[in-house]
Enzyme design. Structure first.
Site, mmCIF file in Angstrom:
data_model
loop_
_atom_site.group_PDB
_atom_site.id
_atom_site.type_symbol
_atom_site.label_atom_id
_atom_site.label_comp_id
_atom_site.label_asym_id
_atom_site.label_seq_id
_atom_site.Cartn_x
_atom_site.Cartn_y
_atom_site.Cartn_z
ATOM 1 N N CYS A 1 34.978 50.370 77.661
ATOM 2 C CA CYS A 1 35.081 51.765 77.226
ATOM 3 C C CYS A 1 36.236 52.458 77.953
ATOM 4 O O CYS A 1 37.386 52.078 77.770
ATOM 5 C CB CYS A 1 33.755 52.487 77.393
ATOM 6 S SG CYS A 1 33.673 54.029 76.433
ATOM 7 N N GLU B 1 27.381 45.634 76.305
ATOM 8 C CA GLU B 1 26.040 45.654 76.901
ATOM 9 C C GLU B 1 25.040 46.429 76.049
ATOM 10 O O GLU B 1 23.832 46.369 76.278
ATOM 11 C CB GLU B 1 26.095 46.218 78.321
ATOM 12 C CG GLU B 1 26.212 47.720 78.429
ATOM 13 C CD GLU B 1 27.627 48.267 78.253
ATOM 14 O OE1 GLU B 1 27.835 49.452 78.555
ATOM 15 O OE2 GLU B 1 28.508 47.516 77.783
ATOM 16 N N HIS C 1 30.886 49.020 73.729
ATOM 17 C CA HIS C 1 29.986 48.632 74.822
ATOM 18 C C HIS C 1 29.281 47.326 74.464
ATOM 19 O O HIS C 1 28.287 47.336 73.735
ATOM 20 C CB HIS C 1 28.944 49.718 75.068
ATOM 21 C CG HIS C 1 29.481 50.954 75.697
ATOM 22 N ND1 HIS C 1 29.510 51.132 77.063
ATOM 23 C CD2 HIS C 1 30.035 52.063 75.150
ATOM 24 C CE1 HIS C 1 30.051 52.322 77.336
ATOM 25 N NE2 HIS C 1 30.384 52.890 76.194
#
Length: 212
Positions: free
Chosen positions: A83, A194, A192
């Site tokens: 990011c 994750e 992202h």
């Protein structure tokens, strides 16, 4: 074979625990730290980034992160930015009319997305080149984005013919913007991983496999 050792750079970025858990899920031995011995000696370094460009740059400066990231890249040691961790690798960011100098690893300016709806929040596809190893097996998947700013132009001038140009992956929200860059030891994503479910886990697994 022992698990690759990955340090997540702890410089005050928010929601950092989700990155730690995601890396552990794909088999990494993870340390959350800003200590030089942890940052410099790990097999891989993950640099998260949430919030404003200027705030992330200041947080990195406060823990000597810029120097340590630079040392890793110069030594061919893997770094993954996420990011705003991607954005600060470019030359500059402009937010609310304020220009902040970035790390300058790549040419380009981070600016507000040219879209009717900002922030760009949610799942989106990417256009990954065939030579990408980061997106191996997941080129047709969607990834989770949360951002209002991005790099919308790419002008990488290879002055040395033998130098391999970076692999750039694009996405679109109002117009094209850079979704990921793979440049030797330096890799970064605007989205992202994750928070991107199975596709994000596979992307992190692809990165981890390159550390072995």
């Amino acid at each position: 074979m022992s698990a690759p050792k990955v340090t997540v750079l702890d410089y005050g970025s928010g929601n950092i625990r989700s990155a730690v858990r995601a890396l552990e899920h794909v088999g990494a031995d993870v340390t959350l730290s800003a200590a030089p011995e942890d940052v410099l000696n790990a097999d891989g370094l993950l640099v998260p980034g949430v919030g404003a460009f200027a705030a992330v740059m200041q947080g990195l400066k406060d823990v000597d992160g810029l120097r340590m990231i630079g040392r890793r890249v110069a030594g061919g040691r893997s770094v993954l930015g996420i990011c705003v961790g991607l954005q600060v690798l470019f030359e500059e960011g402009v937010e609310h009319g304020v220009r902040t100098e970035g790390m300058g690893e790549w040419p380009g300016r981070v600016e507000r997305l040219k879209a009717d709806v900002v922030p760009h929040m949610g799942w989106n596809t990417v256009q990954a080149p065939q030579e990408s190893t980061l997106f191996e097996g997941i080129r047709d998947e969607r990834f989770y984005f949360v951002h209002s700013y991005g790099v919308q132009d790419w002008n990488f001038d290879v002055t040395q013919p033998a130098m391999r140009p970076p692999i750039v992956t694009w996405s679109t929200h109002g117009g094209p913007f850079i979704a990921a860059v793979e440049n030797g030891p330096l890799t970064a994503t605007q989205f992202h991983p994750e928070k991107s479910g199975d596709a994000g886990a596979q992307l992190l697994r692809n990165w981890i496999n390159g550390l072995r």
